[in-house]
Structures are given as C-alpha cells and as structure tokens.
Scaffold this motif. Structure first.
Motif, PDB file in Angstrom:
ATOM      1  N   HIS A  65      86.015   2.520  14.546  1.00  0.00           N
ATOM      2  CA  HIS A  65      86.230   2.507  15.989  1.00  0.00           C
ATOM      3  C   HIS A  65      85.015   1.712  16.496  1.00  0.00           C
ATOM      4  CE1 HIS A  65      89.584   4.932  17.170  1.00  0.00           C
ATOM      5  NE2 HIS A  65      89.195   6.022  15.975  1.00  0.00           N
ATOM      6  N   ILE A  66      85.245   0.796  17.304  1.00  0.00           N
ATOM      7  CA  ILE A  66      84.113   0.016  18.019  1.00  0.00           C
ATOM      8  C   ILE A  66      83.380   0.671  18.971  1.00  0.00           C
ATOM      9  CG2 ILE A  66      83.689  -2.116  19.172  1.00  0.00           C
ATOM     10  CD1 ILE A  66      85.036  -2.417  16.373  1.00  0.00           C
ATOM     11  N   LEU A  67      84.131   1.568  19.858  1.00  0.00           N
ATOM     12  CA  LEU A  67      83.358   2.225  20.726  1.00  0.00           C
ATOM     13  C   LEU A  67      84.031   3.534  20.999  1.00  0.00           C
ATOM     14  CD1 LEU A  67      83.887  -0.440  23.706  1.00  0.00           C
ATOM     15  CD2 LEU A  67      81.880   0.268  22.595  1.00  0.00           C
ATOM     16  N   PHE A  68      83.100   4.588  21.509  1.00  0.00           N
ATOM     17  CA  PHE A  68      83.684   5.956  21.720  1.00  0.00           C
ATOM     18  C   PHE A  68      83.473   6.272  23.250  1.00  0.00           C
ATOM     19  CE2 PHE A  68      82.819   5.894  17.149  1.00  0.00           C
ATOM     20  CZ  PHE A  68      83.865   6.709  16.783  1.00  0.00           C
ATOM     21  N   PHE A  69      84.302   7.295  23.882  1.00  0.00           N
ATOM     22  CA  PHE A  69      83.909   7.562  25.220  1.00  0.00           C
ATOM     23  C   PHE A  69      84.043   8.892  25.385  1.00  0.00           C
ATOM     24  CE2 PHE A  69      86.331   3.568  24.560  1.00  0.00           C
ATOM     25  CZ  PHE A  69      86.042   2.741  25.486  1.00  0.00           C
ATOM     26  N   ASP A  70      83.350   9.375  26.410  1.00  0.00           N
ATOM     27  CA  ASP A  70      83.128  10.780  26.847  1.00  0.00           C
ATOM     28  C   ASP A  70      84.430  11.331  27.212  1.00  0.00           C
ATOM     29  OD1 ASP A  70      80.261  10.541  26.420  1.00  0.00           O
ATOM     30  OD2 ASP A  70      80.102  10.053  28.737  1.00  0.00           O
ATOM     31  N   ARG A 102      93.490  15.722  21.716  1.00  0.00           N
ATOM     32  CA  ARG A 102      92.270  14.699  22.125  1.00  0.00           C
ATOM     33  C   ARG A 102      91.640  14.652  20.615  1.00  0.00           C
ATOM     34  NH1 ARG A 102      94.463  13.291  25.937  1.00  0.00           N
ATOM     35  NH2 ARG A 102      93.816  13.527  27.990  1.00  0.00           N
ATOM     36  N   VAL A 103      90.953  13.493  20.670  1.00  0.00           N
ATOM     37  CA  VAL A 103      90.334  13.042  19.223  1.00  0.00           C
ATOM     38  C   VAL A 103      89.023  13.910  19.268  1.00  0.00           C
ATOM     39  CG1 VAL A 103      89.105  11.142  20.100  1.00  0.00           C
ATOM     40  CG2 VAL A 103      89.528  11.327  17.892  1.00  0.00           C
ATOM     41  N   GLU A 104      88.748  14.216  18.122  1.00  0.00           N
ATOM     42  CA  GLU A 104      87.321  14.771  17.775  1.00  0.00           C
ATOM     43  C   GLU A 104      86.146  13.993  17.510  1.00  0.00           C
ATOM     44  OE1 GLU A 104      88.120  17.899  14.487  1.00  0.00           O
ATOM     45  OE2 GLU A 104      88.768  19.110  15.891  1.00  0.00           O
ATOM     46  N   VAL A 105      85.337  14.089  18.559  1.00  0.00           N
ATOM     47  CA  VAL A 105      84.086  13.263  18.260  1.00  0.00           C
ATOM     48  C   VAL A 105      82.989  14.119  18.842  1.00  0.00           C
ATOM     49  CG1 VAL A 105      85.357  11.060  18.638  1.00  0.00           C
ATOM     50  CG2 VAL A 105      84.500  12.189  20.528  1.00  0.00           C
ATOM     51  N   SER A 106      81.698  13.781  18.426  1.00  0.00           N
ATOM     52  CA  SER A 106      80.424  14.473  18.803  1.00  0.00           C
ATOM     53  C   SER A 106      80.084  13.853  19.949  1.00  0.00           C
ATOM     54  CB  SER A 106      79.603  14.438  17.735  1.00  0.00           C
ATOM     55  OG  SER A 106      79.121  13.057  17.299  1.00  0.00           O
ATOM     56  N   ASP A 107      78.918  14.396  20.599  1.00  0.00           N
ATOM     57  CA  ASP A 107      78.728  13.708  21.911  1.00  0.00           C
ATOM     58  C   ASP A 107      77.879  12.454  21.571  1.00  0.00           C
ATOM     59  OD1 ASP A 107      79.444  16.000  23.244  1.00  0.00           O
ATOM     60  OD2 ASP A 107      77.522  17.099  23.286  1.00  0.00           O
ATOM     61  N   ASP A 108      77.245  12.086  20.516  1.00  0.00           N
ATOM     62  CA  ASP A 108      76.519  10.961  20.119  1.00  0.00           C
ATOM     63  C   ASP A 108      77.409  10.201  19.092  1.00  0.00           C
ATOM     64  OD1 ASP A 108      76.152  12.851  18.345  1.00  0.00           O
ATOM     65  OD2 ASP A 108      73.987  12.357  18.281  1.00  0.00           O
ATOM     66  N   GLN A 109      78.609  10.432  19.021  1.00  0.00           N
ATOM     67  CA  GLN A 109      79.385   9.654  17.979  1.00  0.00           C
ATOM     68  C   GLN A 109      79.393   8.252  17.799  1.00  0.00           C
ATOM     69  OE1 GLN A 109      81.816  11.478  15.399  1.00  0.00           O
ATOM     70  NE2 GLN A 109      80.887   9.746  14.589  1.00  0.00           N
ATOM     71  N   GLY A 110      79.252   7.660  16.785  1.00  0.00           N
ATOM     72  CA  GLY A 110      79.161   6.124  16.337  1.00  0.00           C
ATOM     73  C   GLY A 110      79.569   5.797  15.106  1.00  0.00           C
ATOM     74  N   GLU A 171      91.474   2.918  26.097  1.00  0.00           N
ATOM     75  CA  GLU A 171      90.231   2.759  26.509  1.00  0.00           C
ATOM     76  C   GLU A 171      89.473   1.894  25.701  1.00  0.00           C
ATOM     77  OE1 GLU A 171      91.560   6.795  27.838  1.00  0.00           O
ATOM     78  OE2 GLU A 171      91.601   5.639  25.882  1.00  0.00           O
ATOM     79  N   GLU A 172      89.309   1.745  24.270  1.00  0.00           N
ATOM     80  CA  GLU A 172      88.708   1.121  23.365  1.00  0.00           C
ATOM     81  C   GLU A 172      89.357  -0.282  23.490  1.00  0.00           C
ATOM     82  OE1 GLU A 172      87.115   1.197  18.758  1.00  0.00           O
ATOM     83  OE2 GLU A 172      89.106   2.578  19.402  1.00  0.00           O
ATOM     84  N   ILE A 173      90.541  -0.657  23.356  1.00  0.00           N
ATOM     85  CA  ILE A 173      90.941  -1.858  23.271  1.00  0.00           C
ATOM     86  C   ILE A 173      90.820  -2.857  24.614  1.00  0.00           C
ATOM     87  CG2 ILE A 173      93.161  -3.157  23.180  1.00  0.00           C
ATOM     88  CD1 ILE A 173      94.025  -0.767  20.907  1.00  0.00           C
ATOM     89  N   GLU A 174      91.081  -1.906  25.739  1.00  0.00           N
ATOM     90  CA  GLU A 174      90.741  -2.651  27.080  1.00  0.00           C
ATOM     91  C   GLU A 174      89.230  -2.911  27.114  1.00  0.00           C
ATOM     92  OE1 GLU A 174      92.618  -0.013  29.624  1.00  0.00           O
ATOM     93  OE2 GLU A 174      94.787  -0.555  29.120  1.00  0.00           O
ATOM     94  N   ALA A 175      88.322  -2.187  26.746  1.00  0.00           N
ATOM     95  CA  ALA A 175      87.058  -2.253  26.828  1.00  0.00           C
ATOM     96  C   ALA A 175      86.753  -3.618  25.980  1.00  0.00           C
ATOM     97  CB  ALA A 175      86.082  -1.047  26.140  1.00  0.00           C
ATOM     98  N   CYS A 176      87.286  -3.937  24.779  1.00  0.00           N
ATOM     99  CA  CYS A 176      87.052  -4.922  23.906  1.00  0.00           C
ATOM    100  C   CYS A 176      87.836  -6.251  24.553  1.00  0.00           C
ATOM    101  CB  CYS A 176      87.604  -4.723  22.506  1.00  0.00           C
ATOM    102  SG  CYS A 176      86.516  -3.592  21.876  1.00  0.00           S
ATOM    103  N   GLU A 177      88.479  -6.173  25.966  1.00  0.00           N
ATOM    104  CA  GLU A 177      89.079  -7.163  26.419  1.00  0.00           C
ATOM    105  C   GLU A 177      90.179  -7.980  25.840  1.00  0.00           C
ATOM    106  OE1 GLU A 177      85.848 -10.091  27.390  1.00  0.00           O
ATOM    107  OE2 GLU A 177      84.680  -8.577  28.715  1.00  0.00           O
TER     108      GLU A 177
END
Length: 322
Positions: A65-70, A102-110, A171-177
């Motif tokens: 994943h390039i980006l994660f979201f809250d 919803r996808v499982e991600v931590s608060d600071d996931q990267g 969200e991720e795909i649109e954020a990558c324009e």
C-alpha cells in the motif's frame, strides 16, 4: 492430480508429507509486513529472511500500500478467511463499520517499498523467492515499472515474482492521482505493455538471457479470473475456502483452455490469512494443492519477538525442512 471437494471437515490426511505438484515440491510462502518500525527494521528483515529460508519456506511475499488513512469509505474485500477448524467454512476477522468490512491497520501503519525490501532480503539469502502480494499496477507508469522490475530481477538473482492487482481503496488510488473506475482496464493494458517491452528488450540483446517476473493476477472476481487466464502467467486468489477455491479454479481452468493456453504452463498460488492452531494448517494446504494450487502463501501475522518460533512450528508441521 486428482481432487475431491470436501463437504464437511474431516482429518482425511494420515500425516502431512512433503507434497509435489507437477513434479515439483509444493511451494509454501510466507506473507508478512515490513514497515521499518524499530521492531521491524533492516536487521529484522535480514533475520526474518534467513530464518524463513533455513526452515524451508519457498518464498516471502510482500503486501503493498502506498498510503494509509485514518478512515475509509471503501469496503475491504477480504474480511473472511477459511476457518482453521473447518477450511470448508469461512470466519470473519475484520471489524464492520456502518455495515462495511474495514481493513485492519494500526494507528501508525506504514509499509516499506516492496522492491527495495526484496533486494534487502535477497542479500541475506541464496534460494528463497520474493513476491508482491500484490503490487498495485494501475498506479504505475509503464516505462518506469518495466525498468524497476528488470532491475529488481537483476538484483535478486531473478528470484522475484510479480503478483498484480487493481486495488480496492478508492482513497489510496485517488490520492495517487489516478482514476479508480478505470483501474481494471489499466491493469490489463499494463500487463500487455510489460510483456511487449520485455520482448523488445530481449530482441535488442541477442544472446543475452534475462529472466522476467512471472505475473500472477490477484483476486477472484470474474474480471480478475479472466485476466489471469488470458493475460497472466497465473492466478493468486486470497482467503477462499476450499469449496470456493474449487469453484473459481474450475472457472479459471475453463477460461485458460478457452484462450488456447495450457493450464500446465500456468502457476496458481492460493493465499490466506491463517488464525488458529497451527496443527490444522496442513488440512488447508493439502486441500488447496489437491484442488489445483501449485503453492500456498500463508499470512500468520507473526510477532516480531516470537516470529522465529512461529515459523519453526509451521515448518515442522508442514515438514518443510525435512
């Protein structure tokens, strides 16, 4: 390979033995996250890779994943996985918000860049393969990704496999324009484009053999199965129960034949998130293999402090290092 579809869970294998598919050992890969956190830094990656190789695993597969979201409005498409107690049934792992998984991600996931991570772990190993689980191909520029893939193949000793997917997070795909609605078409066009570029590269280098990654299409939607059968080198579904895998694999096999291709030349890896007693893992692995998989990739969600024990237990149960 003869197959039978389980209708109820039963321990029908006497003992797990090293299986072969198409005359080769069944490939058992590990899917895990490397995020560059203090617990999962470069030294951890090196140690994890060496441990997995020493224990007989065939590959380490890296999510992207390039980006994660809250917060996500997008629905996560893989909330269920085969039950450890009964792989013919699924169990839900992910939380539901407003009726959507919803996808499982931590608060600071990267996540670290998967290409650079693959090169890092290749330096510490000699045999184990690396793969993308899966690369979001529609986010890429064709010329740049072609060059990146040839580079990572060179730097890993041609030990890299390319799992590709269209992505599920708008969200991720649109954020990558890039455009979310046309991602499927772009994914397929880019797969064709990559083959063309690699063929041209080979033609311009007579007498030079340069391996190119095999492309496995992730997902089990009708479009993904068609794309895998007609354009890909194989298919990489995720979190399917044994009956679901049998049904979709039959569709895949029909489409491969209908495209004038040989199923024996295709590569099928079944991926799943496995939770529960590891003693039950052979049932799922052997079930996938009997139904047509050449390999099985397992996400065990290892803990950084005990990953070696978890991998060693799985290896022993599956008799990988025998």
């Amino acid at each position: 390979m003869k197959c039978r579809l389980l209708t109820t869970f039963e321990p029908w294998w006497p003992d797990m033995v090293a299986m072969t598919v198409k005359g080769r050992p069944l490939e058992i890969g590990i899917v895990d996250l490397f995020d560059g956190s203090p617990e999962r830094d470069a030294e951890f990656i090196r140690s994890f890779a060496q441990t997995a190789e020493d224990l007989g695993f065939a590959g380490i597969w890296l999510p992207e994943h390039i980006l994660f979201f809250d917060q996500y409005e997008s629905e996560y498409p893989y909330p269920s996985a085969p039950s450890a107690a009964d792989p013919t049934r699924s169990e839900v792992h992910n939380a539901t918000v407003d009726g959507k998984p919803r996808v499982e991600v931590s608060d600071d996931q990267g996540l670290l860049d998967l290409f650079q991570t693959a090169v890092q772990v290749s330096r510490a190993t000699t045999r184990i393969r690396f793969g993308s689980s899966v690369l979001l191909l529609p986010l890429r520029n064709p010329a740049m990704i072609s060059r990146e893939l040839l580079t990572v193949g060179e730097l890993t000793g041609d030990r890299f496999d390319l799992g590709v997917g269209v992505g599920w997070s708008s969200e991720e795909i649109e954020a990558c324009e890039t455009d979310f609605a046309s991602r499927g078409r772009r994914n397929e066009d880019m797969m064709v484009d990559l083959r063309s570029r690699w063929s041209q590269d080979a033609a311009e280098r007579p007498g030079t053999v340069r391996a190119t990654p095999r492309m496995l299409v992730g997902g089990h939607s009708p479009a993904a199965i068609r794309r895998a059968a007609q354009v890909g080198d194989g298919w990489y579904p995720w979190n399917l129960t044994l009956p679901q895998f049998a049904e979709h694999h039959a569709t895949y096999a029909r489409k491969v034949a209908g495209s004038g291709r040989d199923l024996a030349d295709q590569h099928v890896i079944a991926g799943l998130r496995f939770s529960g007693n590891l003693e039950a893992l052979p049932a799922v692995v052997e079930g996938y293999a009997r139904l047509g998989a050449d390999g099985v990739n397992v996400s065990l969600r290892t803990d950084a402090r005990s990953y070696d024990e978890t991998l060693a237990t799985a290896s022993r149960i599956l008799e990988l290092a025998a």
